[in-house]
Design a protein around this motif. Structure first.
Motif, PDB file in Angstrom:
ATOM      1  N   ILE A 290      16.011   5.253  -4.468  1.00  0.00           N
ATOM      2  CA  ILE A 290      14.691   4.612  -4.333  1.00  0.00           C
ATOM      3  C   ILE A 290      14.119   4.904  -2.961  1.00  0.00           C
ATOM      4  O   ILE A 290      14.851   5.042  -1.975  1.00  0.00           O
ATOM      5  CB  ILE A 290      14.772   3.092  -4.603  1.00  0.00           C
ATOM      6  CG1 ILE A 290      13.434   2.557  -5.085  1.00  0.00           C
ATOM      7  CG2 ILE A 290      15.263   2.315  -3.372  1.00  0.00           C
ATOM      8  CD1 ILE A 290      13.519   1.256  -5.846  1.00  0.00           C
ATOM      9  N   GLY A 291      12.785   5.036  -2.931  1.00  0.00           N
ATOM     10  CA  GLY A 291      12.096   5.276  -1.668  1.00  0.00           C
ATOM     11  C   GLY A 291      10.642   4.876  -1.786  1.00  0.00           C
ATOM     12  O   GLY A 291      10.153   4.511  -2.870  1.00  0.00           O
ATOM     13  N   VAL A 292       9.920   4.956  -0.664  1.00  0.00           N
ATOM     14  CA  VAL A 292       8.489   4.645  -0.658  1.00  0.00           C
ATOM     15  C   VAL A 292       7.715   5.817  -0.066  1.00  0.00           C
ATOM     16  O   VAL A 292       8.134   6.431   0.913  1.00  0.00           O
ATOM     17  CB  VAL A 292       8.159   3.337   0.087  1.00  0.00           C
ATOM     18  CG1 VAL A 292       8.720   2.138  -0.664  1.00  0.00           C
ATOM     19  CG2 VAL A 292       8.674   3.348   1.520  1.00  0.00           C
ATOM     20  N   LEU A 293       6.586   6.101  -0.679  1.00  0.00           N
ATOM     21  CA  LEU A 293       5.725   7.212  -0.293  1.00  0.00           C
ATOM     22  C   LEU A 293       4.459   6.665   0.354  1.00  0.00           C
ATOM     23  O   LEU A 293       3.766   5.824  -0.223  1.00  0.00           O
ATOM     24  CB  LEU A 293       5.369   8.033  -1.542  1.00  0.00           C
ATOM     25  CG  LEU A 293       4.342   9.161  -1.371  1.00  0.00           C
ATOM     26  CD1 LEU A 293       4.894  10.272  -0.499  1.00  0.00           C
ATOM     27  CD2 LEU A 293       3.923   9.705  -2.741  1.00  0.00           C
ATOM     28  N   PHE A 294       4.167   7.170   1.551  1.00  0.00           N
ATOM     29  CA  PHE A 294       2.963   6.793   2.295  1.00  0.00           C
ATOM     30  C   PHE A 294       1.903   7.879   2.073  1.00  0.00           C
ATOM     31  O   PHE A 294       2.135   9.051   2.405  1.00  0.00           O
ATOM     32  CB  PHE A 294       3.261   6.682   3.785  1.00  0.00           C
ATOM     33  CG  PHE A 294       4.270   5.632   4.153  1.00  0.00           C
ATOM     34  CD1 PHE A 294       3.867   4.418   4.695  1.00  0.00           C
ATOM     35  CD2 PHE A 294       5.629   5.864   3.982  1.00  0.00           C
ATOM     36  CE1 PHE A 294       4.793   3.449   5.057  1.00  0.00           C
ATOM     37  CE2 PHE A 294       6.569   4.902   4.334  1.00  0.00           C
ATOM     38  CZ  PHE A 294       6.151   3.685   4.870  1.00  0.00           C
ATOM     39  N   ILE A 295       0.752   7.487   1.519  1.00  0.00           N
ATOM     40  CA  ILE A 295      -0.365   8.405   1.311  1.00  0.00           C
ATOM     41  C   ILE A 295      -1.562   7.880   2.110  1.00  0.00           C
ATOM     42  O   ILE A 295      -1.913   6.695   1.995  1.00  0.00           O
ATOM     43  CB  ILE A 295      -0.709   8.513  -0.189  1.00  0.00           C
ATOM     44  CG1 ILE A 295       0.408   9.287  -0.913  1.00  0.00           C
ATOM     45  CG2 ILE A 295      -2.052   9.199  -0.400  1.00  0.00           C
ATOM     46  CD1 ILE A 295       0.176   9.477  -2.403  1.00  0.00           C
TER      47      ILE A 295
ATOM     48  N   ASN B 249       0.809  -1.233   0.000  1.00  0.00           N
ATOM     49  CA  ASN B 249       0.000   0.000   0.000  1.00  0.00           C
ATOM     50  C   ASN B 249       0.839   1.278   0.000  1.00  0.00           C
ATOM     51  O   ASN B 249       0.353   2.346   0.369  1.00  0.00           O
ATOM     52  CB  ASN B 249      -0.956   0.006   1.201  1.00  0.00           C
ATOM     53  CG  ASN B 249      -0.260  -0.383   2.497  1.00  0.00           C
ATOM     54  OD1 ASN B 249       0.968  -0.369   2.575  1.00  0.00           O
ATOM     55  ND2 ASN B 249      -1.041  -0.746   3.503  1.00  0.00           N
ATOM     56  N   VAL B 250       2.104   1.176  -0.419  1.00  0.00           N
ATOM     57  CA  VAL B 250       2.937   2.367  -0.566  1.00  0.00           C
ATOM     58  C   VAL B 250       3.275   2.561  -2.046  1.00  0.00           C
ATOM     59  O   VAL B 250       3.207   1.627  -2.844  1.00  0.00           O
ATOM     60  CB  VAL B 250       4.251   2.261   0.255  1.00  0.00           C
ATOM     61  CG1 VAL B 250       3.949   2.229   1.741  1.00  0.00           C
ATOM     62  CG2 VAL B 250       5.064   1.037  -0.167  1.00  0.00           C
ATOM     63  N   HIS B 251       3.643   3.788  -2.388  1.00  0.00           N
ATOM     64  CA  HIS B 251       4.044   4.118  -3.757  1.00  0.00           C
ATOM     65  C   HIS B 251       5.565   4.096  -3.862  1.00  0.00           C
ATOM     66  O   HIS B 251       6.272   4.535  -2.942  1.00  0.00           O
ATOM     67  CB  HIS B 251       3.535   5.507  -4.135  1.00  0.00           C
ATOM     68  CG  HIS B 251       2.048   5.617  -4.185  1.00  0.00           C
ATOM     69  ND1 HIS B 251       1.322   5.464  -5.355  1.00  0.00           N
ATOM     70  CD2 HIS B 251       1.134   5.859  -3.216  1.00  0.00           C
ATOM     71  CE1 HIS B 251       0.038   5.613  -5.100  1.00  0.00           C
ATOM     72  NE2 HIS B 251      -0.110   5.858  -3.809  1.00  0.00           N
ATOM     73  N   LEU B 252       6.059   3.627  -4.981  1.00  0.00           N
ATOM     74  CA  LEU B 252       7.500   3.610  -5.235  1.00  0.00           C
ATOM     75  C   LEU B 252       7.900   4.923  -5.907  1.00  0.00           C
ATOM     76  O   LEU B 252       7.320   5.315  -6.927  1.00  0.00           O
ATOM     77  CB  LEU B 252       7.868   2.431  -6.136  1.00  0.00           C
ATOM     78  CG  LEU B 252       9.365   2.106  -6.222  1.00  0.00           C
ATOM     79  CD1 LEU B 252       9.821   1.403  -4.949  1.00  0.00           C
ATOM     80  CD2 LEU B 252       9.654   1.227  -7.424  1.00  0.00           C
ATOM     81  N   ILE B 253       8.887   5.595  -5.333  1.00  0.00           N
ATOM     82  CA  ILE B 253       9.433   6.823  -5.912  1.00  0.00           C
ATOM     83  C   ILE B 253      10.918   6.587  -6.146  1.00  0.00           C
ATOM     84  O   ILE B 253      11.685   6.460  -5.196  1.00  0.00           O
ATOM     85  CB  ILE B 253       9.239   8.039  -4.977  1.00  0.00           C
ATOM     86  CG1 ILE B 253       7.770   8.187  -4.551  1.00  0.00           C
ATOM     87  CG2 ILE B 253       9.764   9.306  -5.641  1.00  0.00           C
ATOM     88  CD1 ILE B 253       6.824   8.546  -5.677  1.00  0.00           C
TER      89      ILE B 253
END
Length: 533
Positions: free
Chosen positions: A469-474, A282-286
């Motif tokens: 690389i990172g992950v975005l929590f919305i 449930n996170v987005h890859l940035i």
């Protein structure tokens, strides 16, 4: 003053561990009394190993002949040991965010139990039978890495994905040569001064595939007394249906990122990712990949990917009330940003950070967290921590305006104010009270154009130098409107890494600059910092 050879104005997201320091023989009696007793005794005897009881070389007689290792600290109480969680329990209690800080040696164990995890715990056999793995990183100590895998997994196939190894004493290939099960993949770096800065693991178990995205180099000092960020995916089961995608398009974005390496060694992992069910993520890859991205590729990487994702998925009601909501950036290195804020930071980059569903003309306050000299001096590692904060004097002198944005590193609520930050995070609060967040990003990307990209040719292409690389929590992806950072909320509290609101630099505070000597005050180990030695 000697310039530290491991930093340059171009290699701006360099994670090099600079270890240039010395013990000052002329310390005053008062200063020496401030040094912990076991350290003070060893100044005149063997050298004290910087890793203490956690050192993995204690069985090496050559090493122990030169260095002493103090015993591990006893638990503060018998009750504390009863509260220790297993690796499985740690991941269970971290739901739904699955976001951790690294465990820190030298703080109360209580603060290493909740939303904190070690490298050995990530690789623990409790998670299942490992089939093979891949480690993407900037810096490697292969012997240290092998020690973190349980003995039963050390002969399993391991792929090492690396970039430029010019800073290593030995090449990656030389480190890996004794181990036939280890394969090496060199990332292409076609644009000068780029780095392979991504920190990621692929862990393939008999039961499925796990992705770990984090901020630590695979060297011992990064996992001992620093603040690092770690996101751990669920174990994604194998599926016969290749369409099993997450609502965030994580699989698609990850495969696209891997394809950009154009590496034969990664074809197995591309196929493996495609064969697993990512619907629980449930996170987005940035991510960032080197190149001059044009056309449809412009929004796939770097800060434009963040901008596009926020615009598409944030989905706020009455979003006008958030136009002036403050933004925080927190990082461990700073690149050359230009002669003024308008050159990139407050214009191009902030435009991406402030993106709502509709573009905003407001300019929200941007607060940047970067350690002061005193943050470093009083840290658990002392001045040694500054080697992982490679902001150089050349850049600092050219962009004195940046200090107006700076705030101190402070993490009392996680007991990590003295655990120097190597973590990189970006977030937006709902208002100045910082009790709720609109989004949160943990990433390898420091504050640099090389990491995030810079627009060129009248904004028709995005030039990126490095892999990140990172992950975005919305909140929307967690069935929430905003993330609460308060324990009183009915929703799970988001495990924010540092104290909010951030504390602005005072006039006496100076940002840490790695290639400047600090000899006015000894650090927490009685050492001075002299990069010319």
């Amino acid at each position: 003053m000697a310039t530290n050879k491991r930093t340059s104005s171009s290699s701006i997201n360099d994670d090099s561990e600079t270890k240039k320091f010395k013990i000052d023989d002329n310390l005053s009696t008062t200063s020496k009394e401030s040094i912990p007793a076991f350290i003070n005794e060893n100044i005149t005897n063997k050298k004290l190993c910087e890793y203490g009881a956690a050192c993995y070389r204690q069985k090496n007689p050559i090493h122990t002949a030169e260095y002493d290792h103090p015993p591990a600290r006893e638990k503060s109480s018998t009750n504390e040991s009863n509260k220790r969680l297993t690796p499985i329990e740690k991941i269970q209690q971290s739901e739904p965010y699955r976001f951790f800080l690294s465990t820190v040696y030298g703080i109360l164990d209580t603060y290493n139990q909740i939303n904190a995890i070690s490298l050995k715990e990530i690789l623990s056999p409790e998670h299942g039978q490992l089939v093979r793995s891949a480690q993407f990183n900037y810096m490697f100590d292969i012997e240290f890495l092998r020690e973190q895998y349980p003995p039963e997994f050390r002969l399993k196939p391991l792929l090492i994905v690396h970039g430029d190894s010019r800073h290593d004493n030995h090449t990656i290939k030389a480190q890996c040569s004794p181990y036939p099960q280890i394969e090496v993949c060199a990332a292409r770096l076609d644009i000068p001064y780029g780095t392979h800065h991504t920190k990621m693991m692929f862990l393939l178990y008999e039961t499925g595939l796990r992705i770990v995205i984090h901020t630590a180099n695979l060297i011992q000092q990064d996992w001992k007394q620093k603040s690092q960020g770690i996101w751990i995916s669920p174990i994604c089961p194998k599926t016969n249906d290749n369409t099993n995608e997450s609502k965030t398009n994580f699989k698609k974005d990850l495969i696209e990122y891997i394809e950009r390496y154009r590496a034969k060694q990664l074809q197995f992992w591309q196929k493996t990712i495609n064969e697993h069910d990512f619907s629980s993520i449930n996170v987005h890859l940035i991510s960032s990949t080197p190149g001059r991205h044009t056309g449809g590729d412009m929004n796939k990487f770097g800060h434009l990917k963040l901008r596009q994702t926020l615009k598409t998925y944030l989905g706020l009601e009455n979003e006008a009330q958030y136009n002036s909501a403050p933004i925080i950036g927190q990082f461990s290195s700073i690149g050359s940003l230009g002669p003024n804020a308008n050159n990139w930071l407050s214009k191009e980059f902030l435009t991406s950070l402030k993106q709502l569903h509709s573009s905003s003309l407001d300019s929200p306050e941007l607060k940047l967290i970067y350690p002061t000299v005193d943050n470093v001096r009083t840290s658990l590692e002392g001045y040694m921590a500054g080697g992982s904060l490679p902001y150089n004097v050349q850049n600092a002198m050219k962009q004195g305006w940046l200090v107006n944005y700076f705030h101190k590193w402070k993490a009392d609520h996680r007991q990590r104010s003295r655990a120097s930050p190597h973590i990189k995070t970006y977030l937006r609060a709902t208002n100045d009270e910082y009790k709720e967040l609109l989004w949160f990003l943990v990433t390898s990307a420091n504050l640099s154009k090389a990491a995030w990209g810079v627009l060129e040719k009248n904004n028709t292409q995005l030039m990126i130098r490095s892999y990140e690389i990172g992950v975005l929590f919305i909140p929307k992806q967690f069935s929430q409107t905003t993330f609460s950072v308060s324990d009183s909320s009915s929703s799970p509290s988001f495990p924010i890494p540092y104290d909010l609101p951030p504390v602005k630099y005072q006039s006496s505070d100076k940002p840490w600059v790695v290639d400047v000597a600090y000899k006015n005050q000894p650090d927490s180990h009685g050492n001075m910092w002299d990069p010319s030695d």
